[in-house]
Design a protein around this motif. Sequence first.
Motif, PDB file in Angstrom:
ATOM      1  N   THR A 183     -62.817  -9.143  -4.747  1.00  0.00           N
ATOM      2  CA  THR A 183     -61.935  -8.711  -3.664  1.00  0.00           C
ATOM      3  C   THR A 183     -61.339  -7.348  -4.008  1.00  0.00           C
ATOM      4  O   THR A 183     -61.111  -7.040  -5.184  1.00  0.00           O
ATOM      5  N   ARG A 216     -64.209  -8.250   0.788  1.00  0.00           N
ATOM      6  CA  ARG A 216     -64.713  -9.371   0.006  1.00  0.00           C
ATOM      7  C   ARG A 216     -66.238  -9.292  -0.078  1.00  0.00           C
ATOM      8  O   ARG A 216     -66.905  -9.131   0.938  1.00  0.00           O
ATOM      9  N   THR A 269     -58.472  -6.371   3.081  1.00  0.00           N
ATOM     10  CA  THR A 269     -59.031  -6.853   1.818  1.00  0.00           C
ATOM     11  C   THR A 269     -60.529  -6.997   2.011  1.00  0.00           C
ATOM     12  O   THR A 269     -60.979  -7.716   2.910  1.00  0.00           O
TER      13      THR A 269
END
Length: 256
Positions: free
Chosen positions: A58, A73, A71
């Motif tokens: 992340t 990922r 964020t």
Amino acid sequence: MAGDPLKANLWTDADVYISTNLSATLPADANTPFGVDWDLVGLLDGDEGFPESRDEDTDDKYAWGGLLVRTSRNHFKLTKSFTALEDNETTYSLLWPGSSATQIVVPRPAKVMVAFETREGDKVRRLITANYAEVTLDGDHGENETDLESMTFSATIFPTGAGVLFNRQATPILASLTVAPATLTVADGAIGALTATATYDDASTADVTGTASWVSSDPATATVSAGFVTGVAAGSATVTATYLGQSDTSDVTVTA
């Protein structure tokens, strides 16, 4: 404390199945046994269970001033482990892939299908790899005179192109019980019939009249057996059906 104890799981038995056929036929549902394409791992260490590990990279993105706005990922990886207690053909093939009965070679994990099954009474839950897995020894393996020989395996689960990790099969969970009719009138000495219908969390239903437990609040007025109500004397009684922790009632009136 609020909640539904029937939805709390304590799995009392489990199995792991392996198939080297990546096109192996899946059971139709959780109540259908695994077919000839699947091999049973055998006895498992229940205390170790099926530990699951999820890894993912992340990266948090911040706006000027330190405000978190995104964020990212990627690189998701799922592993699921099990500890085998039998030295059989299936566990040997996982411990020493590519080896024969007489020669052990450097292990190179093969692509296999893996199915994890847990059971509690009539309740069954299965996770079957949607694509394939690679199974490797997790930690040490050896023999001694005080402990059972055991092998802890870690299965790395490879998803399909659509990101599917497992096909999930489970027996439906009872959601409610309904007794019909809700009110019943029978004459003294006559017999009336009630039915009990179970509704499950997948919206399916089943007639459980014959397997439910039945009780009358006043047997001197009306008795009940397997859903059949017999009028004994004029008056009223409440008949209750109970099935796997769920209950419902019918108000019974007996006429002279």
